[in-house]
Design a protein around this motif. Structure first.
Motif, PDB file in Angstrom:
ATOM      1  N   ILE A 179       0.813  -1.213   0.000  1.00  0.00           N
ATOM      2  CA  ILE A 179       0.000   0.000   0.000  1.00  0.00           C
ATOM      3  C   ILE A 179       0.851   1.269   0.000  1.00  0.00           C
ATOM      4  N   LEU A 180       2.037   1.172   0.546  1.00  0.00           N
ATOM      5  CA  LEU A 180       3.015   2.259   0.518  1.00  0.00           C
ATOM      6  C   LEU A 180       4.383   1.621   0.358  1.00  0.00           C
ATOM      7  N   ASN A 214     -11.375   4.227   2.556  1.00  0.00           N
ATOM      8  CA  ASN A 214     -10.587   3.008   2.748  1.00  0.00           C
ATOM      9  C   ASN A 214      -9.430   3.304   3.683  1.00  0.00           C
ATOM     10  N   GLU A 216      -6.471   1.825   2.933  1.00  0.00           N
ATOM     11  CA  GLU A 216      -5.382   1.903   1.961  1.00  0.00           C
ATOM     12  C   GLU A 216      -5.459   3.253   1.253  1.00  0.00           C
ATOM     13  N   PRO A 217      -4.318   3.809   0.832  1.00  0.00           N
ATOM     14  CA  PRO A 217      -4.309   5.172   0.274  1.00  0.00           C
ATOM     15  C   PRO A 217      -4.829   5.269  -1.156  1.00  0.00           C
ATOM     16  N   PHE A 218      -5.246   4.164  -1.752  1.00  0.00           N
ATOM     17  CA  PHE A 218      -5.730   4.198  -3.120  1.00  0.00           C
ATOM     18  C   PHE A 218      -6.875   3.198  -3.250  1.00  0.00           C
ATOM     19  N   ARG A 219      -7.702   3.411  -4.248  1.00  0.00           N
ATOM     20  CA  ARG A 219      -8.780   2.469  -4.488  1.00  0.00           C
ATOM     21  C   ARG A 219      -8.245   1.267  -5.262  1.00  0.00           C
ATOM     22  N   SER A 221      -8.130  -1.851  -7.824  1.00  0.00           N
ATOM     23  CA  SER A 221      -8.575  -1.891  -9.208  1.00  0.00           C
ATOM     24  C   SER A 221      -9.908  -2.620  -9.340  1.00  0.00           C
ATOM     25  N   GLY A 451     -13.507   4.668 -14.017  1.00  0.00           N
ATOM     26  CA  GLY A 451     -12.836   5.673 -13.210  1.00  0.00           C
ATOM     27  C   GLY A 451     -13.720   6.836 -12.838  1.00  0.00           C
TER      28      GLY A 451
END
Length: 464
Positions: A179-180, A214, A216-219, A221, A451
């Protein structure tokens, strides 16, 4: 035990009586602990082994080495380990074996059957012996039909977890990702719903510090989300940086696993767990009754009349809202909404409203005099943003009532605590009610439908 008798491996039920003696052991790895590295000192790890004489609790084995590279690097739970010159100790009534880097040795062998009896890792002092082959073959055959009984271990369902506890889980690994930079997270599921958490964030801070969708820092896929179950909570497990490179290969997507000593907490109203060097991973055969029990329970849930209703809203929703959409529209979870194949669609959802922007009634009307606000919705499967615009706002608030009436309706949705004097308690945590919404999904850019997918609330009215 003398050096010339090294090949005489003790049965584990005999070894537990050899306290303060050096022994040699052979066993199947039932459980692995996470590694720990001390700066300027030794590195440590732990595992538990069993054999046909001592097949339930097993014997813990503690290791120390000059570096983490010299510790056993277990490829798979269920592999076989040979140990020479380990010292039997006892602590609080529990016998265990202590591996000493100065005189002990080990070798690791794969669990699978076959003629190849070569170790995939061995310490410097280990010496192969011909009698080892027969012992390894015999242990492999025994373990092939072995069924572990673990009535003494309490495993917790996700619907039972409480904040601040360290628990044991039986869960399915859905996905593992970075996640990072060098921070990893695992996504796990057991078919049940985590309990709704109190929301401690201040509504007035939503502009500068909005409640996250969330951890996590991103959605993730579309392909990954579509591989997730649409019913049942997905628990995020944060993997401690000190152990990630030693535990990641055990966390295979699609596999069930037993995890012991997972610390759970709530972050921004979202449940998560933490895997540390205290966590243990335990052997789990495909036909384990705990897996079958969870699969059977989930099957029963899916056969119910309303399988997609959150577990915690039973017997029914709060009644704070009512819908104009056709009642024959089936209920959908927010994971259904996120992964539906068509962008433009209508859904009937049971959710909690955990945040609103703006949150003051006097700010809900734009310069044009039309309603405009963003609500953050959650159910056991996901969180999303949903917008209320123009005529949908007129429907939601039943026209343009006085400001106080609009604020009361908004506070109902958000679970705002009101004192006996009728004043809002801004310091009290919120517990929003379960409400029904009619959601519409749409896209802003036809060339980027996934998106640009957005959601709005329509055909929904706040009652009272």
């Amino acid at each position: 035990m003398d050096d010339k008798d090294d090949y005489r491996y003790l049965k584990l039920n005999d070894a537990v009586f050899c306290i303060h003696q050096k022994v040699s052991l052979i066993g199947v790895i039932l459980e692995v602990g996470c590694y720990m590295e001390n700066r300027g000192s030794d590195s440590f790890s732990a595992l538990t082994i069993i054999d046909e004489s001592y097949s339930q609790a097993g014997i813990p084995v503690n290791f120390s080495a000059d570096s983490m590279e010299k510790l056993p690097r277990i490829a798979s739970i269920g592999d076989i380990i040979l140990l020479s010159h380990v010292m039997m100790k006892i602590d609080d009534g529990q016998a265990y074996a202590l591996f000493n880097k100065k005189f002990s040795s080990f070798a690791l062998y794969e669990r699978k059957d076959g003629e190849d009896i070569l170790p995939y890792q061995a310490s410097v002092r280990f010496h192969r012996r011909e009698p080892d082959k027969k012992l390894i073959i015999g242990l492999r055959k025994w373990f092939h039909s072995f069924q572990l009984k673990e009535d003494f271990i309490n495993f917790t369902l996700l619907k039972e977890i409480k904040e601040g506890q360290s628990i044991n889980l039986v869960c399915k690994i859905l996905h593992v990702c970075e996640i990072l930079n060098s921070e990893w997270m695992a996504f796990v599921w057991d078919g049940t719903d985590t309990r709704p958490a109190f929301i401690h964030s201040k509504l007035k801070n939503e502009r500068e510090d909005e409640l996250p969708l969330n951890l996590e820092p991103f959605r993730l896929s579309k392909d990954i989300l579509c591989s997730f179950p649409a019913v049942g909570s997905i628990l995020r497990l944060i993997i401690d940086r000190d152990i990630e490179k030693h535990i990641l290969h055990f966390l295979n997507a699609g596999k069930w696993v037993k995890m012991l000593n997972v610390h759970v907490k709530v972050n921004a109203g979202l449940w998560c767990g933490l895997l540390t060097h205290f966590t243990r991973l335990r052997y789990l055969p495909d036909e384990d009754f705990l897996i079958l029990e969870r699969q059977r329970s989930f099957g029963n849930r899916m056969s119910m009349k309303y399988p997609r209703l959150p577990y915690w809203c039973f017997p029914w929703t709060s009644g704070v809202t009512e819908l104009d959409c056709n009642n024959r529209v089936p209920f959908a979870t927010l994971m259904d909404v996120l992964t539906y194949s068509k962008v433009a669609a209508k859904y009937r959802c049971v959710v909690r409203v955990v945040a609103a922007f703006p949150c003051r009634a006097e700010d809900l009307l734009c310069n044009s005099g039309r309603y405009g606000l963003r609500l953050t919705l959650e159910d056991p499967t996901a969180r999303i943003h949903a917008f209320v615009y123009a005529e949908d706002g007129v429907k939601l608030f039943d026209g343009y009532p006085p400001i106080d009436a609009v604020q009361q309706k908004l506070n109902k949705l958000l679970g705002v605590v009101v004192t006996n004097e009728g004043m809002e308690d801004k310091n009290a945590p919120r517990n929003p009610p379960w409400v029904q919404f009619c959601l519409m999904s749409y896209y802003l850019d036809k060339n980027d439908q996934w998106g640009s997918r957005n959601y709005r609330i329509s055909m929904t009215k706040i009652v009272g």
